[in-house]
Design an enzyme around this catalytic site. Structure first.
Site, PDB file in Angstrom:
ATOM      1  N   ASN A 150      10.357 -40.033  14.254  1.00 34.14           N
ATOM      2  CA  ASN A 150      10.544 -40.369  15.470  1.00 34.14           C
ATOM      3  C   ASN A 150       9.501 -39.361  16.396  1.00 34.14           C
ATOM      4  OD1 ASN A 150      11.454 -40.550  17.985  1.00 34.14           O
ATOM      5  ND2 ASN A 150      13.484 -39.812  17.668  1.00 34.14           N
ATOM      6  N   LYS A 166       9.381 -39.434  19.547  1.00 35.03           N
ATOM      7  CA  LYS A 166       9.953 -39.253  20.885  1.00 35.03           C
ATOM      8  C   LYS A 166       8.756 -39.187  21.934  1.00 35.03           C
ATOM      9  CE  LYS A 166      13.126 -36.111  18.757  1.00 35.03           C
ATOM     10  NZ  LYS A 166      14.161 -35.093  19.080  1.00 35.03           N
ATOM     11  N   HIS A 177      19.868 -43.497  19.508  1.00 31.71           N
ATOM     12  CA  HIS A 177      19.403 -42.076  19.708  1.00 31.71           C
ATOM     13  C   HIS A 177      20.378 -41.154  20.555  1.00 31.71           C
ATOM     14  CE1 HIS A 177      17.190 -38.385  19.268  1.00 31.71           C
ATOM     15  NE2 HIS A 177      16.797 -38.699  18.108  1.00 31.71           N
ATOM     16  N   GLU A 203      19.444 -38.751  22.349  1.00 30.29           N
ATOM     17  CA  GLU A 203      18.989 -38.767  23.622  1.00 30.29           C
ATOM     18  C   GLU A 203      19.060 -39.670  24.507  1.00 30.29           C
ATOM     19  OE1 GLU A 203      15.104 -37.470  21.812  1.00 30.29           O
ATOM     20  OE2 GLU A 203      16.285 -35.815  20.863  1.00 30.29           O
ATOM     21  N   GLU A 259      23.175 -38.284  12.718  1.00 29.66           N
ATOM     22  CA  GLU A 259      22.424 -37.178  13.289  1.00 29.66           C
ATOM     23  C   GLU A 259      23.474 -36.314  14.251  1.00 29.66           C
ATOM     24  OE1 GLU A 259      17.906 -38.137  13.792  1.00 29.66           O
ATOM     25  OE2 GLU A 259      18.908 -38.865  15.424  1.00 29.66           O
ATOM     26  N   GLY A 268      16.561 -31.012  17.006  1.00 28.57           N
ATOM     27  CA  GLY A 268      15.207 -30.427  17.576  1.00 28.57           C
ATOM     28  C   GLY A 268      15.794 -28.985  17.670  1.00 28.57           C
ATOM     29  N   SER A 299      16.827 -31.525  12.371  1.00 29.00           N
ATOM     30  CA  SER A 299      16.055 -30.458  11.904  1.00 29.00           C
ATOM     31  C   SER A 299      15.540 -30.365  10.339  1.00 29.00           C
ATOM     32  CB  SER A 299      16.414 -29.035  12.195  1.00 29.00           C
ATOM     33  OG  SER A 299      16.816 -28.885  13.699  1.00 29.00           O
TER      34      SER A 299
HETATM   35  C1  PEP Z   1      15.569 -36.866  15.702  1.00 33.97           C
HETATM   36  O1  PEP Z   1      14.622 -36.897  16.585  1.00 33.97           O
HETATM   37  O2  PEP Z   1      16.120 -37.904  15.451  1.00 33.97           O
HETATM   38  C2  PEP Z   1      15.482 -35.672  15.029  1.00 33.97           C
HETATM   39  C3  PEP Z   1      16.439 -35.271  14.203  1.00 33.97           C
HETATM   40  O3  PEP Z   1      14.591 -34.486  15.641  1.00 33.97           O
HETATM   41  P1  PEP Z   1      14.361 -33.136  14.743  1.00 33.97           P
HETATM   42  O4  PEP Z   1      14.025 -33.477  13.309  1.00 33.97           O
HETATM   43  O5  PEP Z   1      13.312 -32.662  15.628  1.00 33.97           O
HETATM   44  O6  PEP Z   1      15.368 -32.266  14.845  1.00 33.97           O
END
Ligand code: PEP
Length: 256
Positions: A9, A11, A96, A98, A168, A174, A214
């Site tokens: 992803n 973003k 997601h 976000e 998640e 992040g 992460s």
């Molecule tokens: C994500 O964007 O779904 C995500 C898990 O980001 P990150 O790996 O940077 O934590």
């Protein structure tokens, strides 16, 4: 039995066609012999068409990061699922955190988007997960149960088999804080148990549940070897071909 799926992803980080091409140019030869893992890259809308054209004939697939549920109309700034189909986009990330937190998307809205994506043959990756306060107050399972009930409301068994779920934990996205393999596995097993109750065991055992939060090359293998973790949704570490490839390799190794 379940083919792992690694999704990148990007973003709002890598959206010019030239920078998407630069990364894909490196990734494609790295993953070309990996057959037991699905590799999906999700660039911003501005790099979707060029990326879809660029990966044709390779084993890298492309997904969008969002869509609206209506076909067309006065929805300034939104993207129709039909537009994604028209450019041969294969996957779409829905719900997601976000989108849920910053853009206030509800379970109900995500459910509408999900039904639409399924009805036109876009493959949905649906994200769910709890906030830090919810985890710390012991509400993780309650939140996950609500998200499963509402996001997947009126989704048939046949449709469910076409969905990838991404668990998640929001506190791990992040932030550099990863759920431990045990914490992640506990919730993945719980999600599968809920799916068993809602559908039945055979269906629940066939649905892929990715972990996201992460994931990095140095923690991917420990996470991906858990029994109920079927891949990863990767943010930061998906921006570079080498680090995404190392995570794909970890999925390849642990699925054998
Ligand atoms: C994500 O964007 O779904 C995500 C898990 O980001 P990150 O790996 O940077 O934590």
């Amino acid at each position: 039995m379940r083919k792992p799926i690694i999704g990148g992803n990007w973003k709002m980080n890598r959206g010019a066609p030239a920078e998407a091409k630069e990364m894909l140019e490196k990734l494609i030869p790295l993953v070309k012999n990996i057959e037991n893992v699905d590799v999906v890259v999700c660039p911003p809308f501005t790099a979707l068409t060029s990326s879809i054209d660029f990966v044709k004939g390779t084993n890298v697939k492309i997904g969008a990061q969002n869509m609206y549920f209506e076909d067309k109309g006065a929805f300034t700034g939104e993207i129709s699922p039909l537009f994604l189909k028209a450019i041969e986009c294969e996957y779409v990330i829905l719900g997601h955190s976000e989108r849920r937190n910053i853009f206030k998307e509800s379970d109900e809205l995500i459910n509408k988007k999900l039904k639409k994506s399924l009805s036109i043959g876009l493959k949905p990756i649906v994200a769910i997960g709890e906030h830090l306060e919810e985890r710390e107050s012991g509400k993780t399972k309650e939140v996950i149960q609500r998200q499963i009930d509402e996001t997947f409301k009126d989704i048939s068994k046949e449709e469910m088999l076409k969905i990838v779920i991404a668990y998640e934990p929001i506190w791990a996205i992040g932030t550099g804080k990863t759920a431990t393999p045990e914490q992640a596995e506990e919730i993945h097993a719980f999600i599968r148990e809920l799916l068993t109750q809602k559908y039945e065991k055979e269906t629940a055992d066939s649905i892929r549940i990715q972990y996201g939060g992460s994931i990095k090359p140095n923690n991917a293998e420990e996470l991906l070897k858990q029994a109920n973790i079927d891949g990863g949704l990767v943010g930061g570490a998906s921006l570079q071909a080498d680090s995404l490839f190392e995570i794909v390799q970890a999925a390849h190794k642990t699925s054998n």
